[in-house]
Design an enzyme around this catalytic site. Sequence first.
Site, PDB file in Angstrom:
ATOM      1  CD  GLU A   1      -2.827   1.214   2.283  1.00 41.23           C
ATOM      2  OE1 GLU A   1      -4.058   1.990   2.228  1.00 41.23           O
ATOM      3  OE2 GLU A   1      -2.612   0.448   3.310  1.00 41.23           O
TER       4      GLU A   1
ATOM      5  CB  CYS B   1      -4.204  -5.598   5.721  1.00 40.40           C
ATOM      6  SG  CYS B   1      -3.687  -4.040   6.060  1.00 40.40           S
TER       7      CYS B   1
END
Length: 312
Positions: A9, A98
Amino acid sequence: MRILLAPMEGLLDFRLRDTLTRVGGYDECVSEFIRVNDTLLPSHRFYRYVPELYQNSRTKSGIPVKVQLLGSDINCMAENASKVASLGAYGIDINFGCPAPTVNRNRGGAALLKEPNLMYSIVKAVRNVVPKEIPVTAKMRLGYDTTEHALVCAKALEEGGAKEIVVHARTKVDGYKPPAYWEWISKITEHIKIPVVANGEIWSVTDAIRCQKISGCKDIMIGRGAVANPALALMIRSEKNQKLPWNEVKMILFAYWKNLESDMNLTSRAGRIKQWLHYLTRQYQEAENDFKSVKRFKSGDEFTNYFESHIN
């Protein structure tokens, strides 16, 4: 052996996917996660994260890209998976790994490793609405704060209908701190029948070989290691420790810088270049010197002139 390129990300997005797959060595990519809350997302959201959907879900060098979704609402995840499948996705990947606190507080990513029944239900719901020819896969960690339920979670994904799972060999609490516990992946491969891809702490050819041996997986996924060494996938394939010369890496960096001009403001572009240079310092001493130089730059011309004057 298959080598998958992981998302990161804020850095390893479609722009860097394009750059790294041009260097070569990859069989497949996974997009950055697209957060699914309580609504059916518009098509432009998927195209924004995965513009490869315009190109038969492949990078410009022809490498297929799976679209990764993250969320905990069963019905909404299914609806959005169906939508992205209709846009021509090569595959759908579901994020259960995540570790970001903001994601976990909102019951997403690795937080769901505490709820294997919900993991099962999400995968099953997605599998039920996505055409059979489109693979549904998932990524998980070894657990949230303990590995106690690692096997249960992996089994839940298998029983939900996942065709394959990627296992990042650390818990959420471990974050990205070394080591990665590849031996735990071996336990998972013995417990389920679907293919498993090993991920975590693969920075070199030696790491890749050790990971394959310890985990029992022939397939691996690399992320930070690929950013630190753009030729890592090619090196792993050839089992040769032959990095690209630094001048060639700088040419790749410059091409990347120029590609960012079309849709990113100067501050963001500068941040991306600095981030990438920071990772490159792990493999290239020269990157340290360049990082010290460019971190002071405030204009686009300074970056462009620097690259042009320092490439042989």
